[in-house]
Motif scaffolding. Sequence first.
Motif, PDB file in Angstrom:
ATOM      1  N   ARG A   1       6.898   3.920   6.009  1.00  0.00           N
ATOM      2  CA  ARG A   1       8.082   4.594   5.806  1.00  0.00           C
ATOM      3  C   ARG A   1       7.825   5.645   4.586  1.00  0.00           C
ATOM      4  O   ARG A   1       6.953   5.578   3.993  1.00  0.00           O
ATOM      5  N   PRO A   2       8.559   6.602   4.877  1.00  0.00           N
ATOM      6  CA  PRO A   2       8.526   7.754   3.861  1.00  0.00           C
ATOM      7  C   PRO A   2       9.308   7.616   2.732  1.00  0.00           C
ATOM      8  O   PRO A   2      10.396   6.752   2.824  1.00  0.00           O
ATOM      9  N   PHE A   3       9.181   8.597   1.543  1.00  0.00           N
ATOM     10  CA  PHE A   3       9.909   8.322   0.365  1.00  0.00           C
ATOM     11  C   PHE A   3       9.443   9.734  -0.203  1.00  0.00           C
ATOM     12  O   PHE A   3       8.544  10.039  -0.560  1.00  0.00           O
ATOM     13  N   LYS A   4      10.689  10.243  -0.793  1.00  0.00           N
ATOM     14  CA  LYS A   4      10.654  11.182  -1.644  1.00  0.00           C
ATOM     15  C   LYS A   4      11.709  10.878  -2.742  1.00  0.00           C
ATOM     16  O   LYS A   4      12.793  11.103  -2.574  1.00  0.00           O
ATOM     17  N   PRO A   5      11.165  11.029  -3.976  1.00  0.00           N
ATOM     18  CA  PRO A   5      12.112  10.563  -5.228  1.00  0.00           C
ATOM     19  C   PRO A   5      12.992  11.677  -5.339  1.00  0.00           C
ATOM     20  O   PRO A   5      14.464  11.198  -5.570  1.00  0.00           O
TER      21      PRO A   5
ATOM     22  N   ILE B   1       3.083  17.459   6.648  1.00  0.00           N
ATOM     23  CA  ILE B   1       1.660  16.351   6.511  1.00  0.00           C
ATOM     24  C   ILE B   1       2.412  14.997   6.494  1.00  0.00           C
ATOM     25  O   ILE B   1       1.565  14.333   7.021  1.00  0.00           O
ATOM     26  N   VAL B   2       3.032  14.811   5.705  1.00  0.00           N
ATOM     27  CA  VAL B   2       3.715  13.495   5.407  1.00  0.00           C
ATOM     28  C   VAL B   2       4.622  12.973   6.690  1.00  0.00           C
ATOM     29  O   VAL B   2       4.058  11.733   7.295  1.00  0.00           O
ATOM     30  N   ALA B   3       4.872  13.831   7.512  1.00  0.00           N
ATOM     31  CA  ALA B   3       5.867  13.376   8.716  1.00  0.00           C
ATOM     32  C   ALA B   3       4.570  13.283   9.961  1.00  0.00           C
ATOM     33  O   ALA B   3       4.542  12.201  10.503  1.00  0.00           O
ATOM     34  N   GLY B   4       3.344  13.799   9.861  1.00  0.00           N
ATOM     35  CA  GLY B   4       2.356  13.688  10.729  1.00  0.00           C
ATOM     36  C   GLY B   4       1.687  12.432  10.299  1.00  0.00           C
ATOM     37  O   GLY B   4       1.192  11.823  11.514  1.00  0.00           O
TER      38      GLY B   4
ATOM     39  N   VAL C   1       4.524   8.853   0.023  1.00  0.00           N
ATOM     40  CA  VAL C   1       5.573   9.488  -1.069  1.00  0.00           C
ATOM     41  C   VAL C   1       5.144  10.798  -0.927  1.00  0.00           C
ATOM     42  O   VAL C   1       4.097  11.332  -1.247  1.00  0.00           O
ATOM     43  N   GLU C   2       6.141  11.638  -0.880  1.00  0.00           N
ATOM     44  CA  GLU C   2       6.148  13.154  -1.004  1.00  0.00           C
ATOM     45  C   GLU C   2       6.705  13.597  -2.219  1.00  0.00           C
ATOM     46  O   GLU C   2       7.692  13.348  -2.744  1.00  0.00           O
ATOM     47  N   GLY C   3       5.855  14.376  -3.149  1.00  0.00           N
ATOM     48  CA  GLY C   3       6.099  14.933  -4.428  1.00  0.00           C
ATOM     49  C   GLY C   3       7.068  16.406  -4.054  1.00  0.00           C
ATOM     50  O   GLY C   3       7.316  16.939  -2.882  1.00  0.00           O
ATOM     51  N   ALA C   4       7.319  16.936  -5.208  1.00  0.00           N
ATOM     52  CA  ALA C   4       8.203  18.055  -5.114  1.00  0.00           C
ATOM     53  C   ALA C   4       7.747  19.082  -5.917  1.00  0.00           C
ATOM     54  O   ALA C   4       7.594  19.111  -7.193  1.00  0.00           O
TER      55      ALA C   4
ATOM     56  N   PRO D   1       0.849  -1.243   0.099  1.00  0.00           N
ATOM     57  CA  PRO D   1      -0.046  -0.092  -0.029  1.00  0.00           C
ATOM     58  C   PRO D   1       0.832   1.250  -0.046  1.00  0.00           C
ATOM     59  O   PRO D   1       1.852   1.326   0.783  1.00  0.00           O
ATOM     60  N   ALA D   2       0.568   2.054  -0.897  1.00  0.00           N
ATOM     61  CA  ALA D   2       1.496   3.309  -1.023  1.00  0.00           C
ATOM     62  C   ALA D   2       0.513   4.338  -1.577  1.00  0.00           C
ATOM     63  O   ALA D   2      -0.272   4.191  -2.517  1.00  0.00           O
ATOM     64  N   LEU D   3       0.854   5.752  -1.323  1.00  0.00           N
ATOM     65  CA  LEU D   3       0.271   6.705  -2.130  1.00  0.00           C
ATOM     66  C   LEU D   3       1.231   7.755  -1.983  1.00  0.00           C
ATOM     67  O   LEU D   3       2.004   8.158  -1.284  1.00  0.00           O
ATOM     68  N   MET D   4       1.116   8.974  -2.992  1.00  0.00           N
ATOM     69  CA  MET D   4       1.886  10.208  -3.246  1.00  0.00           C
ATOM     70  C   MET D   4       0.846  11.403  -2.870  1.00  0.00           C
ATOM     71  O   MET D   4      -0.164  11.539  -3.290  1.00  0.00           O
ATOM     72  N   ILE D   5       1.858  12.175  -2.161  1.00  0.00           N
ATOM     73  CA  ILE D   5       0.916  13.325  -1.752  1.00  0.00           C
ATOM     74  C   ILE D   5       1.617  14.297  -2.519  1.00  0.00           C
ATOM     75  O   ILE D   5       2.953  14.701  -2.291  1.00  0.00           O
ATOM     76  N   GLN D   6       1.050  15.042  -3.405  1.00  0.00           N
ATOM     77  CA  GLN D   6       1.593  16.316  -4.218  1.00  0.00           C
ATOM     78  C   GLN D   6       1.111  17.608  -3.995  1.00  0.00           C
ATOM     79  O   GLN D   6      -0.016  17.561  -2.995  1.00  0.00           O
ATOM     80  N   GLY D   7       1.424  18.566  -4.243  1.00  0.00           N
ATOM     81  CA  GLY D   7       0.874  19.827  -3.911  1.00  0.00           C
ATOM     82  C   GLY D   7       0.696  20.716  -5.047  1.00  0.00           C
ATOM     83  O   GLY D   7       1.017  20.481  -6.011  1.00  0.00           O
ATOM     84  N   THR D   8      -0.252  21.611  -4.703  1.00  0.00           N
ATOM     85  CA  THR D   8      -0.471  22.775  -5.770  1.00  0.00           C
ATOM     86  C   THR D   8       0.655  23.809  -5.945  1.00  0.00           C
ATOM     87  O   THR D   8       0.657  24.543  -6.645  1.00  0.00           O
ATOM     88  N   GLY D   9       1.725  23.560  -5.115  1.00  0.00           N
ATOM     89  CA  GLY D   9       2.837  24.464  -5.323  1.00  0.00           C
ATOM     90  C   GLY D   9       4.138  24.049  -4.384  1.00  0.00           C
ATOM     91  O   GLY D   9       3.721  23.193  -3.556  1.00  0.00           O
TER      92      GLY D   9
END
Length: 503
Positions: A43-47, A27-30, A139-142, A11-19
């Motif tokens: 586990r966290p991940f940021k490509p 948010i990912v840390a929380g 997963v955190e986007g950039a 199970p995994a998902l990616m949180i992206q932002g509007t900016g």
Amino acid sequence: MTRSDWEPKTPALMIQGTGSNVGKSLIVAGLCRLFANRGLTVRPFKPQNMSNNAAVTDDGGEIGRAQALQALGCRAPSSVHMNPVLLKPETDTGAQIIVQGKRFDTMRAREYGKQKNTLLPKVLESFSTIASGTDLVLVEGAGSPAEINLRSGDIANMGFAEAAGLPVILCADIDRGGVIASVVGTYAVLELEEQNRIKGFFINRFRGDPSLFDEGMHEIAARTGWRGLGVVPWFADAGKLPAEDALGLEDGFGQGSLKIAVPVISRIANFDDLDPLRLEPGVSLALVQPGEPLPGDADIVLLPGSKSTVGDLAFLRGQGWDIDLKAHHRRGGQILGICGGYQMLGKTISDPDGIEGPPGTVEGLGFLDVETVLTAEKSTVYAEGTHLASGAAFSGYEIHIGRTAGPDCDRPMMQLKNGSMDGAVSEDGRVCGTYVHGLFTSDKFRSAYLTALGASSDLAYGRSIDRILDDLARHLESVLDVDAIFEIAGGGSSLALRDGIGG
């Protein structure tokens, strides 16, 4: 390699932002702490990350500081695979490229833009490593997927989400204003497949009564077809957690009697050294912005780390801070240099191989009788030992290039656990330098150091950060549809989440 190369899918998902700077990292840390508290192995991940605030990992490399905080949220050891590509800006147009924790190359932005897609196999390899044996990967986007001019070869947002087969949730910051337009505008510029990949959205940093935005949530959902997952009110303690980049260094903290001034140099790095000092009630931390003089009433001037020591030394002189430092020292003030700041305090900095620019030697500030030679070899190690002046134990990390030597090194500041010495102290004892970052996170060292300067300290920094992460997790749990988030990630029903599949 694609995500279909490993089964079963974690199970995994990616949180992206509007900016950028919309609160994704926090948010990912929380959420990491929230799901860990529910018994899951998270586990966290940021490509791909861009930050000069790096952390040394438990497996001996470096990643962005935000991913180290997220690992702490998971109560997990940090790993180079949590942030396989880290860009560390050295100039306005170029950066050092760190791949899986180690220096890979230095490239200009245009050159990296052409080559970044070649790093996708490494990124997917790291994701596979992180996902193995894990109940959930967050997963955190950039930046933002709306930056469609950067879509070709993308490995930070939709390019990675597509390659890894991940669902996406969009985070938007209402504190900036125009939040409906930012979410709906993101929807408008995405391709149909990317629109469909986004399964929900939430609004961050709301001040006031969140119910006042109910109509806004309905309007966004109607225009995008995405599921509204909640409105996150402003979290007041966010500023007490380690900041990801220098945007978090706009304000000083504290009203204590001991004043510490920090010149905010252009390529400031590893400024997590300042985080514990922000929370000390006996300290007033003044972050001196370019164009401002160093305050004349400062007790200590702390020169922070730098990603480009030679360039930042020129920048410091350009602000007139070298003159202010001399006046500060004449008044009896103390100076502490950490890593790049330590190198600047010496007599010379030599760069024979042109690592930071044209080969050559520049004159240092001359407060310490030492000389530094920059070398290609990079040190990324944990450091433990004793502060020689106080006998207090410390733990921290080294992340630097270069070797420093000279008469003042015969008066070292630190003795490391392996018996070697680190740093230098001036003959008058008022100027010190060290290569060890993270010193002030050690309660015993910080208390001894501040007490010697007249400011008492009883702060338990590590416990304080852990408490804030728990508070953040409860904050998110009260306002977000957590069961829906877990379901979007592929974790099954809310019942499975409540029962705990990872404990």
